[in-house]
Design a protein around this motif. Structure first.
Motif, short mmCIF file in Angstrom:
data_model
loop_
_atom_site.label_atom_id
_atom_site.label_comp_id
_atom_site.label_asym_id
_atom_site.label_seq_id
_atom_site.Cartn_x
_atom_site.Cartn_y
_atom_site.Cartn_z
N VAL A 81 0.86 -1.18 0.00
CA VAL A 81 0.00 0.00 0.00
C VAL A 81 0.90 1.24 0.00
CG1 VAL A 81 -1.85 1.24 1.17
CG2 VAL A 81 -1.73 -1.26 1.32
N PRO A 82 1.08 1.89 -1.16
CA PRO A 82 1.85 3.15 -1.18
C PRO A 82 1.20 4.19 -0.27
CG PRO A 82 1.45 2.31 -3.40
CD PRO A 82 0.59 1.51 -2.49
N PHE A 83 2.01 5.06 0.31
CA PHE A 83 1.47 6.07 1.22
C PHE A 83 0.42 6.94 0.53
CE2 PHE A 83 5.39 6.28 4.24
CZ PHE A 83 5.09 5.01 4.68
N TRP A 84 0.59 7.20 -0.77
CA TRP A 84 -0.35 8.09 -1.44
C TRP A 84 -1.72 7.43 -1.65
CZ3 TRP A 84 -2.23 6.54 -6.20
CH2 TRP A 84 -1.50 5.56 -6.88
N LYS A 85 -1.80 6.12 -1.44
CA LYS A 85 -3.08 5.43 -1.54
C LYS A 85 -3.79 5.30 -0.18
CE LYS A 85 -2.57 2.62 -5.71
NZ LYS A 85 -2.69 1.24 -6.26
N ILE A 86 -3.18 5.85 0.86
CA ILE A 86 -3.79 5.80 2.20
C ILE A 86 -4.64 7.05 2.41
CG2 ILE A 86 -3.35 5.70 4.68
CD1 ILE A 86 -0.67 4.36 4.06
N ASP A 87 -5.88 6.85 2.79
CA ASP A 87 -6.76 7.99 3.08
C ASP A 87 -6.64 8.42 4.53
OD1 ASP A 87 -9.07 9.79 2.28
OD2 ASP A 87 -9.98 8.69 3.96
N ARG A 88 -6.68 7.46 5.46
CA ARG A 88 -6.63 7.79 6.89
C ARG A 88 -6.40 6.52 7.70
NH1 ARG A 88 -11.96 7.57 5.33
NH2 ARG A 88 -13.32 6.21 6.56
N TRP A 132 -10.32 -2.72 20.66
CA TRP A 132 -10.23 -1.68 19.63
C TRP A 132 -9.40 -2.22 18.47
CZ3 TRP A 132 -9.38 -0.82 24.79
CH2 TRP A 132 -10.33 -0.03 25.44
N GLU A 133 -9.73 -1.76 17.29
CA GLU A 133 -9.02 -2.18 16.09
C GLU A 133 -8.41 -0.96 15.41
OE1 GLU A 133 -9.54 -5.14 12.28
OE2 GLU A 133 -11.32 -4.34 13.26
N ILE A 134 -7.15 -1.10 15.03
CA ILE A 134 -6.46 -0.06 14.27
C ILE A 134 -6.63 -0.41 12.80
CG2 ILE A 134 -4.27 1.11 13.88
CD1 ILE A 134 -3.52 -0.41 16.67
N VAL A 135 -7.26 0.47 12.04
CA VAL A 135 -7.64 0.18 10.65
C VAL A 135 -7.01 1.21 9.71
CG1 VAL A 135 -9.55 -0.13 9.04
CG2 VAL A 135 -9.83 -0.79 11.43
N LEU A 136 -6.42 0.71 8.63
CA LEU A 136 -5.95 1.59 7.56
C LEU A 136 -7.03 1.62 6.48
CD1 LEU A 136 -2.49 1.81 5.92
CD2 LEU A 136 -4.48 1.42 4.47
N VAL A 137 -7.47 2.83 6.12
CA VAL A 137 -8.49 3.00 5.09
C VAL A 137 -7.82 3.56 3.84
CG1 VAL A 137 -10.70 4.04 4.48
CG2 VAL A 137 -10.22 3.45 6.87
N LYS A 138 -7.92 2.81 2.74
CA LYS A 138 -7.32 3.25 1.48
C LYS A 138 -8.23 4.27 0.78
CE LYS A 138 -5.33 0.11 -1.06
NZ LYS A 138 -5.08 -1.12 -1.85
N THR A 139 -7.69 4.99 -0.18
CA THR A 139 -8.49 5.96 -0.93
C THR A 139 -9.60 5.28 -1.70
OG1 THR A 139 -6.85 5.80 -2.73
CG2 THR A 139 -6.59 7.62 -1.16
#
Length: 215
Positions: A113-120, A145-152
């Motif tokens: 997952v490139p950084f530029w494809k990460i939304d939040r 609690w869950e730590i979630v990466l949301v892509k664009t």
């Protein structure tokens, strides 16, 4: 481990935070499964070596097949538990790497997952079911609690979880561990952190759309 590294314990994993890299890898407790599998596979091979002439052909072939499958998988799982990482965020490579686990051994494909494809990043309430408690009735409630990466694209990838007993003195501490990891990833990637979990037991409600500013 670098001297400046910070270590945050998660559920069955640990997060190692350095200025240029974040590793979320299996904890040492994750060695138990691969060690048991390796012991079983080696034990079957030893038993076959000493009892081959007493076993029927079909039985010996079946045991040999099981040993051949279990032993290398458990060995690779053991190596991965010692040296591998489930999730890595690398500032130099400007990307995150998610290991897609197989058979609980952390073996499988990798999603980049490139950084530029990460939304939040999000810290969200994580619902516990029978899978997480293994169907065992516990004498106390669990808070997670869950730590979630949301892509664009909207795709959500789990980074890790924090699970603690539902007790006032532990709820805040568990939430802060999850938030610490999310904020470290947000700082490294330059992405905002959004909190969707609440802390009613700690006497402090967190707004569901509390978005942290970009690092």
């Amino acid at each position: 481990m670098p001297a400046q590294a910070r270590v945050v314990p998660l559920d069955r994993r640990i997060c190692i935070i350095t200025p240029d890299r974040i590793d979320i890898r299996p904890s040492r407790a994750g060695l138990l499964g691969p060690l048991l599998g390796l012991a079983l596979g080696v034990g079957l091979l030893i038993a076959l070596a000493f009892n081959m002439d007493r076993l029927p052909v079909a039985g010996a072939a079946g045991l040999l097949l099981v040993a051949i499958v279990i032993t290398p998988l458990a060995g690779m799982g053991l190596v991965y538990s010692l040296f591998g990482s489930h999730v890595v965020f690398d500032k130099a490579k400007q990307s995150g790497r998610f290991q897609q686990g197989l058979l609980g051994l952390g073996l499988g494909t990798v999603e980049l997952v490139p950084f530029w494809k990460i939304d939040r990043l999000e810290v969200a309430d994580y619902e516990l079911g029978e899978r997480e408690t293994r169907g065992v009735a516990l004498p106390f409630e669990l808070r997670a609690w869950e730590i979630v990466l949301v892509k664009t694209s909207g795709k959500r990838l789990s980074v890790g979880q924090v699970i603690v007993p539902e007790r006032e003195e532990l709820v805040q501490e568990g939430f802060e561990r999850a938030l610490r990891v999310a904020e470290a990833i947000g700082e490294l990637t330059g992405k905002p952190v959004r909190i969707t979990a609440a802390l009613e037991e700690a006497g402090e409600a967190v707004p569901a759309e509390d978005a942290r500013p970009e690092a």
